[in-house]
Design a protein around this motif. Structure first.
Motif, PDB file in Angstrom:
ATOM      1  N   VAL A   1      37.731  51.964  29.761  1.00 35.12           N
ATOM      2  CA  VAL A   1      38.437  52.293  31.007  1.00 35.12           C
ATOM      3  C   VAL A   1      37.707  51.701  32.205  1.00 35.12           C
ATOM      4  CG1 VAL A   1      39.134  54.178  32.528  1.00 35.12           C
ATOM      5  CG2 VAL A   1      39.500  54.372  30.065  1.00 35.12           C
ATOM      6  N   LYS A   2      36.375  51.838  32.208  1.00 39.15           N
ATOM      7  CA  LYS A   2      35.593  51.275  33.313  1.00 39.15           C
ATOM      8  C   LYS A   2      35.683  49.754  33.330  1.00 39.15           C
ATOM      9  CE  LYS A   2      32.185  54.948  34.032  1.00 39.15           C
ATOM     10  NZ  LYS A   2      32.523  55.071  35.469  1.00 39.15           N
ATOM     11  N   LEU A   3      35.657  49.146  32.147  1.00 38.67           N
ATOM     12  CA  LEU A   3      35.757  47.688  32.074  1.00 38.67           C
ATOM     13  C   LEU A   3      37.120  47.211  32.548  1.00 38.67           C
ATOM     14  CD1 LEU A   3      34.403  45.044  31.272  1.00 38.67           C
ATOM     15  CD2 LEU A   3      35.256  45.381  28.942  1.00 38.67           C
ATOM     16  N   MET A   4      38.178  47.949  32.240  1.00 42.82           N
ATOM     17  CA  MET A   4      39.512  47.583  32.731  1.00 42.82           C
ATOM     18  C   MET A   4      39.545  47.578  34.257  1.00 42.82           C
ATOM     19  SD  MET A   4      42.471  49.250  30.315  1.00 42.82           S
ATOM     20  CE  MET A   4      41.704  50.848  30.064  1.00 42.82           C
ATOM     21  N   GLY A   5      38.895  48.567  34.861  1.00 37.44           N
ATOM     22  CA  GLY A   5      38.841  48.607  36.324  1.00 37.44           C
ATOM     23  C   GLY A   5      38.084  47.424  36.887  1.00 37.44           C
ATOM     24  N   GLN A   6      36.984  47.036  36.246  1.00 35.99           N
ATOM     25  CA  GLN A   6      36.214  45.884  36.705  1.00 35.99           C
ATOM     26  C   GLN A   6      37.028  44.598  36.582  1.00 35.99           C
ATOM     27  OE1 GLN A   6      32.569  45.919  34.480  1.00 35.99           O
ATOM     28  NE2 GLN A   6      31.714  47.635  35.619  1.00 35.99           N
ATOM     29  N   ILE A   7      37.742  44.439  35.457  1.00 38.22           N
ATOM     30  CA  ILE A   7      38.544  43.236  35.262  1.00 38.22           C
ATOM     31  C   ILE A   7      39.677  43.177  36.289  1.00 38.22           C
ATOM     32  CG2 ILE A   7      40.151  42.099  33.678  1.00 38.22           C
ATOM     33  CD1 ILE A   7      38.408  43.066  31.381  1.00 38.22           C
ATOM     34  N   ARG A   8      40.288  44.329  36.566  1.00 37.06           N
ATOM     35  CA  ARG A   8      41.369  44.348  37.559  1.00 37.06           C
ATOM     36  C   ARG A   8      40.859  43.946  38.934  1.00 37.06           C
ATOM     37  NH1 ARG A   8      42.620  47.794  41.296  1.00 37.06           N
ATOM     38  NH2 ARG A   8      41.143  49.339  40.482  1.00 37.06           N
ATOM     39  N   ARG A   9      39.715  44.513  39.332  1.00 41.48           N
ATOM     40  CA  ARG A   9      39.152  44.146  40.641  1.00 41.48           C
ATOM     41  C   ARG A   9      38.778  42.679  40.704  1.00 41.48           C
ATOM     42  NH1 ARG A   9      36.766  49.257  39.966  1.00 41.48           N
ATOM     43  NH2 ARG A   9      34.818  48.320  39.227  1.00 41.48           N
ATOM     44  N   LYS A  10      38.249  42.145  39.598  1.00 44.71           N
ATOM     45  CA  LYS A  10      37.881  40.735  39.584  1.00 44.71           C
ATOM     46  C   LYS A  10      39.115  39.843  39.707  1.00 44.71           C
ATOM     47  CE  LYS A  10      35.440  37.245  36.863  1.00 44.71           C
ATOM     48  NZ  LYS A  10      34.643  36.956  35.640  1.00 44.71           N
ATOM     49  N   GLN A  11      40.191  40.189  38.987  1.00 47.38           N
ATOM     50  CA  GLN A  11      41.412  39.397  39.064  1.00 47.38           C
ATOM     51  C   GLN A  11      42.012  39.440  40.461  1.00 47.38           C
ATOM     52  OE1 GLN A  11      43.718  41.172  35.913  1.00 47.38           O
ATOM     53  NE2 GLN A  11      42.878  39.830  34.331  1.00 47.38           N
ATOM     54  N   GLU A  12      42.014  40.611  41.084  1.00 46.88           N
ATOM     55  CA  GLU A  12      42.530  40.724  42.440  1.00 46.88           C
ATOM     56  C   GLU A  12      41.681  39.916  43.414  1.00 46.88           C
ATOM     57  OE1 GLU A  12      42.547  44.870  43.196  1.00 46.88           O
ATOM     58  OE2 GLU A  12      44.402  45.267  42.071  1.00 46.88           O
ATOM     59  N   PHE A  13      40.366  39.959  43.224  1.00 48.61           N
ATOM     60  CA  PHE A  13      39.474  39.227  44.114  1.00 48.61           C
ATOM     61  C   PHE A  13      39.667  37.721  43.974  1.00 48.61           C
ATOM     62  CE2 PHE A  13      35.522  36.886  44.597  1.00 48.61           C
ATOM     63  CZ  PHE A  13      35.227  37.150  45.914  1.00 48.61           C
ATOM     64  N   MET A  14      39.762  37.236  42.698  1.00 49.88           N
ATOM     65  CA  MET A  14      39.918  35.798  42.491  1.00 49.88           C
ATOM     66  C   MET A  14      41.236  35.312  43.087  1.00 49.88           C
ATOM     67  SD  MET A  14      37.086  34.993  41.187  1.00 49.88           S
ATOM     68  CE  MET A  14      37.463  33.273  40.885  1.00 49.88           C
ATOM     69  N   ALA A  15      42.293  36.133  42.974  1.00 45.61           N
ATOM     70  CA  ALA A  15      43.576  35.753  43.572  1.00 45.61           C
ATOM     71  C   ALA A  15      43.454  35.674  45.087  1.00 45.61           C
ATOM     72  CB  ALA A  15      44.654  36.753  43.162  1.00 45.61           C
ATOM     73  N   LEU A  16      42.726  36.631  45.668  1.00 47.41           N
ATOM     74  CA  LEU A  16      42.533  36.633  47.109  1.00 47.41           C
ATOM     75  C   LEU A  16      41.668  35.465  47.547  1.00 47.41           C
ATOM     76  CD1 LEU A  16      43.075  38.209  49.735  1.00 47.41           C
ATOM     77  CD2 LEU A  16      40.966  39.478  49.302  1.00 47.41           C
ATOM     78  N   LEU A  17      40.667  35.128  46.748  1.00 42.73           N
ATOM     79  CA  LEU A  17      39.768  34.023  47.074  1.00 42.73           C
ATOM     80  C   LEU A  17      40.509  32.694  47.049  1.00 42.73           C
ATOM     81  CD1 LEU A  17      36.710  33.574  47.665  1.00 42.73           C
ATOM     82  CD2 LEU A  17      36.438  33.070  45.231  1.00 42.73           C
ATOM     83  N   GLN A  18      41.397  32.524  46.094  1.00 37.63           N
ATOM     84  CA  GLN A  18      42.161  31.287  45.987  1.00 37.63           C
ATOM     85  C   GLN A  18      43.175  31.145  47.109  1.00 37.63           C
ATOM     86  OE1 GLN A  18      43.805  31.339  42.059  1.00 37.63           O
ATOM     87  NE2 GLN A  18      41.816  30.996  41.046  1.00 37.63           N
ATOM     88  N   SER A  19      43.584  32.266  47.685  1.00 36.88           N
ATOM     89  CA  SER A  19      44.541  32.215  48.790  1.00 36.88           C
ATOM     90  C   SER A  19      43.867  31.995  50.137  1.00 36.88           C
ATOM     91  CB  SER A  19      45.362  33.507  48.826  1.00 36.88           C
ATOM     92  OG  SER A  19      44.531  34.609  49.166  1.00 36.88           O
ATOM     93  N   ASN A  20      42.489  31.863  50.115  1.00 41.71           N
ATOM     94  CA  ASN A  20      41.708  31.635  51.342  1.00 41.71           C
ATOM     95  C   ASN A  20      41.857  32.774  52.348  1.00 41.71           C
ATOM     96  OD1 ASN A  20      40.665  29.134  50.504  1.00 41.71           O
ATOM     97  ND2 ASN A  20      42.573  28.097  51.134  1.00 41.71           N
ATOM     98  N   ARG A  21      42.143  33.991  51.856  1.00 46.75           N
ATOM     99  CA  ARG A  21      42.238  35.143  52.751  1.00 46.75           C
ATOM    100  C   ARG A  21      41.126  36.136  52.483  1.00 46.75           C
ATOM    101  NH1 ARG A  21      46.076  38.194  51.693  1.00 46.75           N
ATOM    102  NH2 ARG A  21      47.040  37.238  49.850  1.00 46.75           N
ATOM    103  N   TYR A  22      40.036  35.635  51.877  1.00 45.06           N
ATOM    104  CA  TYR A  22      38.907  36.508  51.550  1.00 45.06           C
ATOM    105  C   TYR A  22      38.191  36.973  52.817  1.00 45.06           C
ATOM    106  CZ  TYR A  22      34.252  37.935  50.144  1.00 45.06           C
ATOM    107  OH  TYR A  22      33.086  38.613  49.999  1.00 45.06           O
ATOM    108  N   VAL A  23      37.938  38.248  52.890  1.00 50.73           N
ATOM    109  CA  VAL A  23      37.190  38.834  53.999  1.00 50.73           C
ATOM    110  C   VAL A  23      35.886  39.398  53.441  1.00 50.73           C
ATOM    111  CG1 VAL A  23      37.159  40.596  55.812  1.00 50.73           C
ATOM    112  CG2 VAL A  23      39.298  39.420  55.229  1.00 50.73           C
ATOM    113  N   PRO A  24      34.732  38.911  53.904  1.00 52.46           N
ATOM    114  CA  PRO A  24      33.453  39.411  53.391  1.00 52.46           C
ATOM    115  C   PRO A  24      33.362  40.920  53.529  1.00 52.46           C
ATOM    116  CG  PRO A  24      33.100  37.482  54.772  1.00 52.46           C
ATOM    117  CD  PRO A  24      34.531  37.856  54.926  1.00 52.46           C
ATOM    118  N   GLY A  25      32.882  41.543  52.437  1.00 54.09           N
ATOM    119  CA  GLY A  25      32.730  43.005  52.446  1.00 54.09           C
ATOM    120  C   GLY A  25      33.939  43.738  51.925  1.00 54.09           C
ATOM    121  N   ALA A  26      35.026  42.990  51.602  1.00 52.83           N
ATOM    122  CA  ALA A  26      36.232  43.661  51.110  1.00 52.83           C
ATOM    123  C   ALA A  26      36.058  44.161  49.683  1.00 52.83           C
ATOM    124  CB  ALA A  26      37.436  42.710  51.170  1.00 52.83           C
ATOM    125  N   PHE A  27      35.137  43.505  48.924  1.00 50.67           N
ATOM    126  CA  PHE A  27      34.894  43.913  47.527  1.00 50.67           C
ATOM    127  C   PHE A  27      33.423  44.249  47.363  1.00 50.67           C
ATOM    128  CE2 PHE A  27      38.853  41.772  47.228  1.00 50.67           C
ATOM    129  CZ  PHE A  27      39.507  42.321  46.138  1.00 50.67           C
TER     130      PHE A  27
END
Length: 269
Positions: free
Chosen positions: A243-269
């Motif tokens: 369950v904890k690993l699923m949460g980590q993978i979800r956050r990582k996928q959301e972050f990578m999608a945000l990073l690729q969209s160039n809308r990353y804000v430092p401190g958001a994750f």
């Protein structure tokens, strides 16, 4: 101009540092894979032992409940498949695999813990009483069947005892060779007049077998129940890790999608 060139470099550096942060937040991946690899090895070992035990029972003609054998095969094969699914999901970052894995682990752990807790006293008492009654039904030993004699001989040799209740006296005038004692402190010396037909100064085991056998049987049942309960707790640990690993993978996928969209804000994750 220098500031224009510095901006992409800062953005690239920011992205690299952000990726490092995300990598640090998925540190549960390797422990999860390692733990499941150990679990898979244990399940494979248990499956091998069950196959060997089942084959021996068939060859010796002993009867065993088909439901019990099928249940053991289902649990052990299910454990293997769940471990493979969990490792695949962790390696590939597939949340659907981990969802199936967590569902299976939740069902298995709750079933075995509840079943062990509810059936412990019932199984413990009934099986011990049944085995004890089975041995007592062989009395008197001088008139028991050949099959019962063979069973008693093996019990006496394994547990270094003689007879069931009153020791060597249970055998009457015939004391089998399995009662012969070769260990000081466990023997009693028989006189020619002590037991009719017994060799003079024969050494036999002093302790009767029934108390020793019942004690070992209780220990074996307690150990089996402890292993079942421990397996349930271990599966609960694997469930929490998944369950904890699923949460980590979800956050990582959301972050990578945000990073690729160039809308990353430092401190958001």
């Amino acid at each position: 101009m220098k500031g224009c060139f510095d901006a992409p470099e800062r953005r690239s550096s920011m992205q690299r540092s952000a990726v490092v942060v995300v990598a640090e937040k998925t540190t549960l991946k390797r422990p999860f894979i390692f733990t499941n690899a150990v679990h898979m090895a244990l399940c494979f070992f248990m499956l091998t032992m069950t196959i060997t035990w089942h084959r021996d029972l068939i060859q010796t003609g002993k009867l065993v409940s088909n439901a019990s054998v099928v249940l053991m095969y289902v649990i052990e094969i299910g454990c293997l498949l769940l471990s493979v699914l969990g490792i695949f999901g962790a390696c590939k970052g597939k949340r659907w695999c981990l969802i199936l894995y967590a569902t299976g682990m939740a069902a298995a752990s709750q079933t075995i813990i509840v079943r062990t807790a509810l059936s412990y006293q019932d199984v413990y008492e009934k099986r011990v009483v049944r085995e004890e009654a089975k041995l007592l039904s062989m009395m008197p030993l001088s008139g028991t069947s050949k099959a019962n004699r063979t069973l008693l001989y093996s019990i006496q040799e394994e547990f270094e005892c003689c007879g069931l209740i009153e020791g060597y006296k249970d055998w009457g005038s015939f004391i089998p060779a399995s009662c012969n004692c070769h260990y000081p402190g466990k023997c009693i010396r028989l006189r020619g007049s002590a037991t009719l037909g017994a060799p003079k100064n024969q050494y036999v085991y002093q302790e009767p077998c029934l108390p020793i056998y019942v004690s070992e049987l209780k220990l074996a049942f307690s150990l089996a129940m402890g292993i079942q309960f421990g397996s349930g707790v271990f599966w609960m640990v694997l469930l929490v890790m998944s369950v904890k690993l699923m949460g980590q993978i979800r956050r990582k996928q959301e972050f990578m999608a945000l990073l690729q969209s160039n809308r990353y804000v430092p401190g958001a994750f």
